[in-house]
Design a protein around this motif. Structure first.
Motif, PDB file in Angstrom:
ATOM      1  N   UNK A  75       0.854  -1.199   0.000  1.00  0.00           N
ATOM      2  CA  UNK A  75       0.000   0.000   0.000  1.00  0.00           C
ATOM      3  C   UNK A  75       0.882   1.239   0.000  1.00  0.00           C
ATOM      4  N   UNK A  76       0.592   2.214  -0.831  1.00  0.00           N
ATOM      5  CA  UNK A  76       1.488   3.363  -0.958  1.00  0.00           C
ATOM      6  C   UNK A  76       1.520   4.226   0.295  1.00  0.00           C
ATOM      7  N   UNK A  77       2.709   4.703   0.616  1.00  0.00           N
ATOM      8  CA  UNK A  77       2.854   5.666   1.708  1.00  0.00           C
ATOM      9  C   UNK A  77       2.416   7.041   1.218  1.00  0.00           C
ATOM     10  N   UNK A  78       2.324   7.991   2.137  1.00  0.00           N
ATOM     11  CA  UNK A  78       1.933   9.349   1.757  1.00  0.00           C
ATOM     12  C   UNK A  78       2.959   9.942   0.789  1.00  0.00           C
ATOM     13  N   UNK A  79       4.238   9.655   1.014  1.00  0.00           N
ATOM     14  CA  UNK A  79       5.277  10.179   0.127  1.00  0.00           C
ATOM     15  C   UNK A  79       5.155   9.563  -1.270  1.00  0.00           C
ATOM     16  N   UNK A  80       4.863   8.269  -1.332  1.00  0.00           N
ATOM     17  CA  UNK A  80       4.693   7.622  -2.634  1.00  0.00           C
ATOM     18  C   UNK A  80       3.467   8.160  -3.362  1.00  0.00           C
ATOM     19  N   UNK A  81       2.422   8.433  -2.612  1.00  0.00           N
ATOM     20  CA  UNK A  81       1.235   9.028  -3.226  1.00  0.00           C
ATOM     21  C   UNK A  81       1.559  10.409  -3.784  1.00  0.00           C
ATOM     22  N   UNK A  82       2.387  11.158  -3.043  1.00  0.00           N
ATOM     23  CA  UNK A  82       2.789  12.481  -3.522  1.00  0.00           C
ATOM     24  C   UNK A  82       3.629  12.373  -4.791  1.00  0.00           C
ATOM     25  N   UNK A  83       4.427  11.313  -4.907  1.00  0.00           N
ATOM     26  CA  UNK A  83       5.267  11.133  -6.095  1.00  0.00           C
ATOM     27  C   UNK A  83       4.416  10.882  -7.333  1.00  0.00           C
ATOM     28  N   UNK A 364       9.510   8.092 -13.066  1.00  0.00           N
ATOM     29  CA  UNK A 364       8.373   7.180 -12.990  1.00  0.00           C
ATOM     30  C   UNK A 364       8.678   5.741 -13.380  1.00  0.00           C
ATOM     31  N   UNK A 365       9.798   5.488 -14.074  1.00  0.00           N
ATOM     32  CA  UNK A 365      10.145   4.102 -14.417  1.00  0.00           C
ATOM     33  C   UNK A 365      10.909   3.428 -13.300  1.00  0.00           C
ATOM     34  N   UNK A 366      11.171   4.149 -12.199  1.00  0.00           N
ATOM     35  CA  UNK A 366      11.889   3.556 -11.077  1.00  0.00           C
ATOM     36  C   UNK A 366      13.381   3.776 -11.126  1.00  0.00           C
TER      37      UNK A 366
END
Length: 380
Positions: A75-83, A364-366
């Motif tokens: 599940x995405x963290x808040x930081x990952x959601x912001x990314x 975005x590709x990691x």
């Protein structure tokens, strides 16, 4: 001093930069630019058309596999959601606005519509959707099978179209899921796929591409009749090609997906494992991906790439220019100039500034890279 635990060692291995993946990204983005560059040549040259088919049979599936490999199903963290907002949604809006301006100036028809991605921008939306649905896919038994069913099934639904690039996104979903699955099951590590390959493995991979090239050339009449180039886009329902939707239509897509997996496997075998001058450029694929279409646009729309004879001169020349364009768009001056568009900080969007990505970060590709040294000077 005690030895590091296996878990710690595993984390260190994953965090260590592996040149191979940057080499693979660079090779993929060269193929993206090349495919777009030779597209107009395919109208007048059979060999260009055959080359185009081979490229489009696997290059975006390979890109999706790489992106999936570096994606997490947690599940995405808040930081990952912001990314997702800073790395995907904001650049998408920025570059859509640039395309509206470009089309308005040169075509007189800007057609502002955020639901219809312009040219290459579909992949940005696809990456965003991939990330959003991956945690749900990971909960299922046989997630790869479900993505294949989704990809094939969506072709039977004419109401799933280019709106928000949904048809194409779901069409390529199995490749993204395959990349994630390979990482989740440590297939690359257990099979030692990143180790230098024996000469016979590389020779076999080259033979696969030679066979693909021969098939593309020998079957040109069939591929033209099938409108194969558009089949490879994964963005149309089957009735678009067949006039109706017979029950076996999904089998064509399944076969194309199998071909893509074989070609991707051959591609990943051929990609060099060591570090080269072009390796670092593989960390800036989004700059190349988002900007190259503006470079190619005048050539494509002006007709400058039509009726170029002889092919044996112009096709290699366009291939060489594609590599040059790729390298230039990843150069430091270009990154410095366009970083606010490609990697916008978007500080004003967030109530919590701590959610902003760290310097360097990942695209975005990691593709993770060290702290950027090509940022515009601070304004204090």
């Amino acid at each position: 001093m005690s030895a590091p635990s296996p878990a710690t060692g595993s984390v260190a291995r994953h965090r260590r930069r592996v040149p191979y993946w940057d080499n693979a990204r660079f090779a993929c983005i060269v193929l993206v630019v090349l495919g777009h560059a030779i597209q107009r040549l395919t109208y007048d040259s059979d060999i260009a058309y055959a080359m185009y088919l081979v490229i489009y049979a696997f290059h975006m599936p390979a890109f999706a596999i790489i992106s999936g490999y570096f994606s997490k199903a947690d599940p995405p963290s808040r930081r990952q959601m912001a990314r997702v907002i800073t790395d995907i949604l904001v650049p998408y809006v920025i570059f859509e606005a640039l395309w509206w301006l470009t089309k308005g100036l040169f075509e007189g028809d800007p057609d502002p519509n955020l639901t219809q991605p312009s040219w290459t921008l579909w992949f940005l939306l696809a990456l965003g959707i991939f990330r959003l649905i991956l945690p749900y896919l990971a909960l299922l038994r046989w997630p790869l099978l479900w993505t294949v069913v989704i990809s094939i099934g969506v072709g039977y639904l004419p109401n799933v179209d280019s709106t928000f690039s949904l048809a194409r996104t779901l069409g390529f979903l199995p490749f993204f899921a395959l990349g994630w699955w390979l990482r989740a099951h440590d297939v690359v590590g257990r099979l030692r796929l990143l180790e230098r390959k024996a000469w016979w493995a590389r020779a076999s991979a080259v033979a696969v591409f030679l066979l693909a090239g021969w098939a593309a050339w020998a079957g040109l009449e069939t591929w033209h009749g099938m409108d194969m180039r558009n089949w490879l886009f994964y963005d149309q329902d089957y009735s678009h090609f067949l006039g109706e939707t017979p029950w076996w239509a999904g089998g064509v897509r399944l076969l194309l997906m199998a071909v893509a997996v074989v070609l991707c496997a051959a591609f990943f075998v051929i990609v060099p494992r060591g570090e080269f001058p072009f390796t670092r450029l593989g960390t800036y694929t989004m700059y190349i991906y988002l900007l190259h279409s503006f470079v190619l646009y005048p050539f494509r729309e002006s007709g400058a790439l039509r009726d170029l004879e002889p092919t044996w001169i112009w096709l290699p020349l366009v291939c060489l220019l594609s590599v040059v364009i790729t390298v230039l768009l990843a150069s430091k001056p270009v990154r410095w100039l366009f970083r606010p568009l490609v990697e916008p900080r978007s500080r004003w969007l967030f109530a919590d500034a701590a959610l902003l990505p760290h310097a360097g970060g990942a695209d975005p590709t990691g593709s993770r890279r060290p702290a950027a040294t090509d940022r515009p000077p601070s304004r204090g």
